[in-house]
Motif scaffolding. Structure first.
Motif, PDB file in Angstrom:
ATOM      1  N   ARG A  25      -5.442  15.100   5.335  1.00 16.34           N
ATOM      2  CA  ARG A  25      -6.310  16.077   4.666  1.00 16.34           C
ATOM      3  C   ARG A  25      -7.116  15.404   3.560  1.00 16.34           C
ATOM      4  N   THR A  26      -6.463  14.513   2.812  1.00 12.04           N
ATOM      5  CA  THR A  26      -7.124  13.852   1.689  1.00 12.04           C
ATOM      6  C   THR A  26      -8.171  12.853   2.157  1.00 12.04           C
ATOM      7  N   HIS A  27      -7.795  12.007   3.120  1.00 12.60           N
ATOM      8  CA  HIS A  27      -8.656  10.884   3.504  1.00 12.60           C
ATOM      9  C   HIS A  27      -9.461  11.138   4.780  1.00 12.60           C
ATOM     10  N   ARG A  28      -9.217  12.249   5.444  1.00  9.22           N
ATOM     11  CA  ARG A  28      -9.974  12.721   6.610  1.00  9.22           C
ATOM     12  C   ARG A  28      -9.651  11.955   7.885  1.00  9.22           C
ATOM     13  N   VAL A  29      -9.713  10.641   7.864  1.00 10.96           N
ATOM     14  CA  VAL A  29      -9.290   9.851   9.024  1.00 10.96           C
ATOM     15  C   VAL A  29      -8.481   8.653   8.525  1.00 10.96           C
ATOM     16  N   LEU A  30      -7.475   8.266   9.311  1.00 17.91           N
ATOM     17  CA  LEU A  30      -6.661   7.091   9.001  1.00 17.91           C
ATOM     18  C   LEU A  30      -6.269   6.419  10.307  1.00 17.91           C
ATOM     19  N   ARG A  37       1.294   1.696   6.531  1.00 16.45           N
ATOM     20  CA  ARG A  37       1.405   1.174   5.162  1.00 16.45           C
ATOM     21  C   ARG A  37       1.761   2.272   4.168  1.00 16.45           C
ATOM     22  N   LEU A  38       1.265   3.469   4.399  1.00 13.25           N
ATOM     23  CA  LEU A  38       1.524   4.572   3.481  1.00 13.25           C
ATOM     24  C   LEU A  38       2.944   5.115   3.606  1.00 13.25           C
ATOM     25  N   HIS A  39       3.440   5.248   4.824  1.00 14.58           N
ATOM     26  CA  HIS A  39       4.642   6.055   5.048  1.00 14.58           C
ATOM     27  C   HIS A  39       5.787   5.361   5.764  1.00 14.58           C
ATOM     28  N   PHE A  40       5.589   4.130   6.242  1.00 19.97           N
ATOM     29  CA  PHE A  40       6.640   3.432   6.986  1.00 19.97           C
ATOM     30  C   PHE A  40       6.790   2.006   6.457  1.00 19.97           C
ATOM     31  N   GLU A  45       8.416  -4.438   0.996  1.00 18.07           N
ATOM     32  CA  GLU A  45       7.101  -3.882   0.683  1.00 18.07           C
ATOM     33  C   GLU A  45       7.261  -2.739  -0.312  1.00 18.07           C
ATOM     34  N   PRO A  46       6.128  -2.328  -0.935  1.00 13.79           N
ATOM     35  CA  PRO A  46       6.184  -1.132  -1.790  1.00 13.79           C
ATOM     36  C   PRO A  46       6.707   0.050  -0.993  1.00 13.79           C
ATOM     37  N   ALA A 134     -10.328   4.710   2.357  1.00 13.94           N
ATOM     38  CA  ALA A 134      -8.885   4.967   2.444  1.00 13.94           C
ATOM     39  C   ALA A 134      -8.087   3.699   2.194  1.00 13.94           C
ATOM     40  N   ASP A 135      -8.573   2.574   2.702  1.00 16.30           N
ATOM     41  CA  ASP A 135      -7.870   1.311   2.490  1.00 16.30           C
ATOM     42  C   ASP A 135      -7.807   0.970   1.000  1.00 16.30           C
ATOM     43  N   LEU A 136      -8.893   1.199   0.265  1.00 23.16           N
ATOM     44  CA  LEU A 136      -8.883   0.950  -1.175  1.00 23.16           C
ATOM     45  C   LEU A 136      -7.888   1.874  -1.874  1.00 23.16           C
ATOM     46  N   ALA A 137      -7.851   3.130  -1.463  1.00 20.72           N
ATOM     47  CA  ALA A 137      -6.898   4.070  -2.055  1.00 20.72           C
ATOM     48  C   ALA A 137      -5.466   3.611  -1.804  1.00 20.72           C
ATOM     49  N   ILE A 138      -5.196   3.157  -0.592  1.00 23.56           N
ATOM     50  CA  ILE A 138      -3.836   2.724  -0.262  1.00 23.56           C
ATOM     51  C   ILE A 138      -3.454   1.479  -1.056  1.00 23.56           C
ATOM     52  N   GLN A 139      -4.410   0.600  -1.287  1.00 18.78           N
ATOM     53  CA  GLN A 139      -4.126  -0.564  -2.136  1.00 18.78           C
ATOM     54  C   GLN A 139      -3.723  -0.126  -3.543  1.00 18.78           C
ATOM     55  N   LEU A 140      -4.345   0.921  -4.062  1.00 18.31           N
ATOM     56  CA  LEU A 140      -3.969   1.434  -5.382  1.00 18.31           C
ATOM     57  C   LEU A 140      -2.567   2.032  -5.352  1.00 18.31           C
ATOM     58  N   TYR A 141      -2.247   2.791  -4.272  1.00 20.00           N
ATOM     59  CA  TYR A 141      -0.892   3.322  -4.143  1.00 20.00           C
ATOM     60  C   TYR A 141       0.128   2.180  -4.130  1.00 20.00           C
ATOM     61  N   GLU A 142      -0.174   1.133  -3.394  1.00 16.92           N
ATOM     62  CA  GLU A 142       0.756   0.007  -3.272  1.00 16.92           C
ATOM     63  C   GLU A 142       0.951  -0.703  -4.609  1.00 16.92           C
ATOM     64  N   LEU A 143      -0.132  -0.896  -5.364  1.00 14.95           N
ATOM     65  CA  LEU A 143      -0.013  -1.502  -6.683  1.00 14.95           C
ATOM     66  C   LEU A 143       0.847  -0.641  -7.607  1.00 14.95           C
ATOM     67  N   ALA A 144       0.694   0.672  -7.490  1.00 13.54           N
ATOM     68  CA  ALA A 144       1.481   1.567  -8.334  1.00 13.54           C
ATOM     69  C   ALA A 144       2.959   1.530  -7.958  1.00 13.54           C
ATOM     70  N   ARG A 145       3.243   1.463  -6.667  1.00 12.36           N
ATOM     71  CA  ARG A 145       4.640   1.460  -6.222  1.00 12.36           C
ATOM     72  C   ARG A 145       5.385   0.209  -6.655  1.00 12.36           C
ATOM     73  N   THR A 146       4.674  -0.878  -6.795  1.00  8.51           N
ATOM     74  CA  THR A 146       5.312  -2.117  -7.245  1.00  8.51           C
ATOM     75  C   THR A 146       5.327  -2.229  -8.760  1.00  8.51           C
ATOM     76  N   GLY A 147       4.757  -1.249  -9.454  1.00  8.87           N
ATOM     77  CA  GLY A 147       4.765  -1.260 -10.906  1.00  8.87           C
ATOM     78  C   GLY A 147       3.713  -2.137 -11.534  1.00  8.87           C
TER      79      GLY A 147
END
Length: 283
Positions: A25-30, A37-40, A45-46, A134-147
């Motif tokens: 819903r957020t990113h429209r297509v993935l 990378r987001l969920h598995f 990995e983060p 979406a890839d840029l957004a996921i990179q931000l999520y990954e950076l956040a998960r690793t602190g």
């Protein structure tokens, strides 16, 4: 959709299933690879907070990803686009997914979204750009998960769009690709992020940059947050970076913003390092 139908759907879905639908819903297509990378996550990995699980190898994660996506597809929660990004040889990782009929109805009911417009297959240019964002957004999520950074807020389109009054009082829409608020130490950083695929000519980039300048002049963001976001164009390579930087500097109304690093141009390969550095650097 009746409340009973919504509850039946929700009860049939795991937390991870729902997080996948929310991401679409957020990113429209993935692509399958982005969903993986987001969920598995793989061990080391983060880790994705909803599932709390990791997989022993990339192969195990990929198998689990496609199994879950196939199940959601069979129930029309998600659907795949006819063509693959990267071609058939790229395999299941290249399948591009969007919300299916059931998923779209469920998300609309959960969020109170307006009725969906008639579906039309998106253009290849639109899909490529949307996946790049979406890839840029996921990179931000990954950076956040690793602190490495704190990710305080992340808005995709159209949530990140801003409305303001232009120079002559006309309403204008500023449409960044992403808006993010990150933090490192005691400092907070605001970002408008533009994913550039080298598909637009320099005058188009300049018009967008001038619109950012006009939005800054309105003072709306500063009144609420006390600062204006840095605007970052993320481009494919050094040649494109140099071309956009030259175009921005050549425009007298923008030169000072480039010099002050209010406008920055970086390559896609440098994005993670650039954002990670902001997690430690003072503004």
């Amino acid at each position: 959709m009746k409340n009973n139908d919504i509850m039946t759907m929700l009860e049939s879905l795991s937390e991870r299933d729902l997080s996948i639908l929310e991401a679409l819903r957020t990113h429209r297509v993935l692509t399958t690879a982005l969903i993986r990378r987001l969920h598995f996550p793989i061990a080391g990995e983060p880790q994705e907070a909803v599932s709390g699980k990791t997989h022993a190898s990339e192969m195990a994660a990929a198998v689990s990803t496609i199994r879950v996506l196939t199940r959601l597809e069979s129930r029309r929660f998600i659907a795949r686009l006819p063509r693959r990004i990267g071609g058939v040889r790229a395999g299941s990782k290249a399948i591009t997914w969007h919300l299916g009929a059931s998923g779209e109805r469920l998300m609309r009911a959960r969020h109170g979204d307006p009725a969906r417009k008639r579906y039309g297959e998106p253009s290849s240019t639109f899909v490529a750009h949307t996946l790049a964002v979406a890839d840029l957004a996921i990179q931000l999520y990954e950076l956040a998960r690793t602190g490495v950074i704190e990710l305080l807020s992340l808005e995709a389109e159209p949530e990140c769009w801003r409305i303001f009054l232009g120079p002559h009082g006309a309403r204008q829409w500023l449409k960044p690709d992403l808006f993010a608020v990150t933090a490192g130490g005691d400092f907070e950083h605001h970002w408008f992020i533009e994913a550039d695929l080298a598909s637009e000519h320099a005058p188009v980039i300049i018009r967008k940059a001038l619109q950012y300048q006009q939005y800054a002049a309105s003072g709306i963001h500063q009144q609420e947050h006390g600062l204006f976001p840095a605007v970052v164009w993320v481009v494919p390579g050094d040649k494109r970076r140099a071309a956009i930087e030259a175009a921005l500097i050549a425009e007298p109304r923008l030169r000072e913003l480039v010099t002050a690093k209010a406008f920055q141009v970086i390559t896609a390969g440098d994005f993670t390092v650039f954002m990670a550095r902001s997690g430690q650097a003072q503004p």
